[in-house]
Design a protein around this motif. Structure first.
Motif, PDB file in Angstrom:
ATOM      1  N   ILE A  48       2.773  41.815  83.489  1.00 14.51           N
ATOM      2  CA  ILE A  48       1.693  41.451  82.577  1.00 14.51           C
ATOM      3  C   ILE A  48       0.482  41.040  83.402  1.00 14.51           C
ATOM      4  O   ILE A  48       0.598  40.241  84.328  1.00 14.51           O
ATOM      5  CB  ILE A  48       2.116  40.275  81.669  1.00 14.51           C
ATOM      6  CG1 ILE A  48       3.386  40.632  80.898  1.00 14.51           C
ATOM      7  CG2 ILE A  48       0.985  39.887  80.728  1.00 14.51           C
ATOM      8  CD1 ILE A  48       4.058  39.447  80.220  1.00 14.51           C
ATOM      9  N   MET A  49      -0.669  41.582  83.049  1.00 11.57           N
ATOM     10  CA  MET A  49      -1.909  41.234  83.731  1.00 11.57           C
ATOM     11  C   MET A  49      -2.860  40.611  82.716  1.00 11.57           C
ATOM     12  O   MET A  49      -3.115  41.199  81.664  1.00 11.57           O
ATOM     13  CB  MET A  49      -2.539  42.493  84.332  1.00 11.57           C
ATOM     14  CG  MET A  49      -3.743  42.225  85.179  1.00 11.57           C
ATOM     15  SD  MET A  49      -3.402  41.256  86.670  1.00 11.57           S
ATOM     16  CE  MET A  49      -2.268  42.315  87.544  1.00 11.57           C
TER      17      MET A  49
ATOM     18  N   ASP B 290       2.345  46.894  83.002  1.00 13.86           N
ATOM     19  CA  ASP B 290       2.858  47.345  81.701  1.00 13.86           C
ATOM     20  C   ASP B 290       1.966  46.901  80.546  1.00 13.86           C
ATOM     21  O   ASP B 290       1.793  47.622  79.573  1.00 13.86           O
ATOM     22  CB  ASP B 290       4.269  46.798  81.472  1.00 13.86           C
ATOM     23  CG  ASP B 290       5.232  47.281  82.539  1.00 13.86           C
ATOM     24  OD1 ASP B 290       5.328  48.502  82.735  1.00 13.86           O
ATOM     25  OD2 ASP B 290       5.876  46.433  83.184  1.00 13.86           O
ATOM     26  N   VAL B 291       1.429  45.674  80.642  1.00 15.55           N
ATOM     27  CA  VAL B 291       0.622  45.100  79.565  1.00 15.55           C
ATOM     28  C   VAL B 291      -0.598  44.416  80.164  1.00 15.55           C
ATOM     29  O   VAL B 291      -0.488  43.679  81.137  1.00 15.55           O
ATOM     30  CB  VAL B 291       1.424  44.048  78.757  1.00 15.55           C
ATOM     31  CG1 VAL B 291       0.554  43.369  77.717  1.00 15.55           C
ATOM     32  CG2 VAL B 291       2.626  44.685  78.091  1.00 15.55           C
ATOM     33  N   ILE B 292      -1.750  44.647  79.539  1.00 12.52           N
ATOM     34  CA  ILE B 292      -2.976  43.932  79.896  1.00 12.52           C
ATOM     35  C   ILE B 292      -3.384  43.098  78.694  1.00 12.52           C
ATOM     36  O   ILE B 292      -3.524  43.625  77.587  1.00 12.52           O
ATOM     37  CB  ILE B 292      -4.116  44.898  80.259  1.00 12.52           C
ATOM     38  CG1 ILE B 292      -3.756  45.709  81.501  1.00 12.52           C
ATOM     39  CG2 ILE B 292      -5.427  44.127  80.456  1.00 12.52           C
ATOM     40  CD1 ILE B 292      -4.720  46.844  81.804  1.00 12.52           C
ATOM     41  N   LEU B 293      -3.547  41.805  78.919  1.00 17.17           N
ATOM     42  CA  LEU B 293      -4.031  40.911  77.877  1.00 17.17           C
ATOM     43  C   LEU B 293      -5.390  40.374  78.313  1.00 17.17           C
ATOM     44  O   LEU B 293      -5.528  39.847  79.421  1.00 17.17           O
ATOM     45  CB  LEU B 293      -3.044  39.763  77.647  1.00 17.17           C
ATOM     46  CG  LEU B 293      -1.690  40.185  77.081  1.00 17.17           C
ATOM     47  CD1 LEU B 293      -0.739  38.998  77.031  1.00 17.17           C
ATOM     48  CD2 LEU B 293      -1.847  40.783  75.686  1.00 17.17           C
ATOM     49  N   ILE B 294      -6.370  40.536  77.441  1.00 18.80           N
ATOM     50  CA  ILE B 294      -7.759  40.210  77.752  1.00 18.80           C
ATOM     51  C   ILE B 294      -8.111  38.851  77.171  1.00 18.80           C
ATOM     52  O   ILE B 294      -7.812  38.577  75.998  1.00 18.80           O
ATOM     53  CB  ILE B 294      -8.691  41.287  77.160  1.00 18.80           C
ATOM     54  CG1 ILE B 294      -8.295  42.675  77.685  1.00 18.80           C
ATOM     55  CG2 ILE B 294     -10.152  40.973  77.469  1.00 18.80           C
ATOM     56  CD1 ILE B 294      -8.923  43.813  76.924  1.00 18.80           C
ATOM     57  N   GLY B 295      -8.769  38.012  77.967  1.00 13.78           N
ATOM     58  CA  GLY B 295      -9.227  36.714  77.483  1.00 13.78           C
ATOM     59  C   GLY B 295     -10.187  36.888  76.322  1.00 13.78           C
ATOM     60  O   GLY B 295     -11.020  37.793  76.337  1.00 13.78           O
ATOM     61  N   PRO B 296     -10.077  36.041  75.298  1.00 17.52           N
ATOM     62  CA  PRO B 296     -10.919  36.178  74.105  1.00 17.52           C
ATOM     63  C   PRO B 296     -12.415  36.144  74.408  1.00 17.52           C
ATOM     64  O   PRO B 296     -13.207  36.765  73.704  1.00 17.52           O
ATOM     65  CB  PRO B 296     -10.522  34.996  73.225  1.00 17.52           C
ATOM     66  CG  PRO B 296      -9.325  34.394  73.810  1.00 17.52           C
ATOM     67  CD  PRO B 296      -9.167  34.911  75.209  1.00 17.52           C
TER      68      PRO B 296
ATOM     69  N   GLN C  12       3.330  37.760  72.509  1.00 14.13           N
ATOM     70  CA  GLN C  12       2.358  38.811  72.214  1.00 14.13           C
ATOM     71  C   GLN C  12       2.549  39.990  73.151  1.00 14.13           C
ATOM     72  O   GLN C  12       2.548  41.154  72.722  1.00 14.13           O
ATOM     73  CB  GLN C  12       0.929  38.245  72.343  1.00 14.13           C
ATOM     74  CG  GLN C  12      -0.156  39.220  71.971  1.00 14.13           C
ATOM     75  CD  GLN C  12      -1.558  38.622  72.080  1.00 14.13           C
ATOM     76  OE1 GLN C  12      -1.737  37.435  72.374  1.00 14.13           O
ATOM     77  NE2 GLN C  12      -2.552  39.436  71.841  1.00 14.13           N
ATOM     78  N   ALA C  13       2.766  39.722  74.424  1.00  7.25           N
ATOM     79  CA  ALA C  13       2.987  40.795  75.414  1.00  7.25           C
ATOM     80  C   ALA C  13       4.280  41.545  75.106  1.00  7.25           C
ATOM     81  O   ALA C  13       4.328  42.781  75.160  1.00  7.25           O
ATOM     82  CB  ALA C  13       3.039  40.203  76.816  1.00  7.25           C
TER      83      ALA C  13
END
Length: 100
Positions: A3-4, A49-55, A94-95
């Motif tokens: 996760i990034m 595998d997953v990129i989560l972006i800061g709001p 969420q990821a």
């Protein structure tokens, strides 16, 4: 699972990374979780595998998704409430949902 987390400088997500690592350890999930600035993301796509972006940088979602799709990387914006409260467990969930 790798996760990034992405934000403008990669700094505001560092505390959340630690909370997510704690949550993963408690759940017995083997994962790698890191934070980076958007500028450094291109070098990470083949191993993520997953990129989560800061709001606060949600405006980057379309741009990041376009770069990530050819690599099969799932992209989403971190839930604002979970981000604001540094809820590592909720962001980890969420990821996991993104990966199915």
């Amino acid at each position: 699972m790798k996760i990034m987390l992405v934000c403008s400088a990669g700094m505001s997500t560092s505390m959340l990374v630690n909370k997510m690592r704690e949550a993963a350890k408690q759940q017995g999930i083997e994962t790698t979780i890191d934070a980076t600035a958007e500028a450094g993301l291109a070098n990470q796509l083949d191993s993520t595998d997953v990129i989560l972006i800061g709001p606060q940088v949600r405006y980057l979602q379309a741009q990041i998704t376009k770069k990530a799709e050819p690599h099969g990387v799932q992209v989403d914006v971190i839930d604002s409430m979970a981000y604001g409260t540094m809820n590592g467990e909720k962001v980890l969930e969420q990821a996991k949902k993104l990966l199915g």
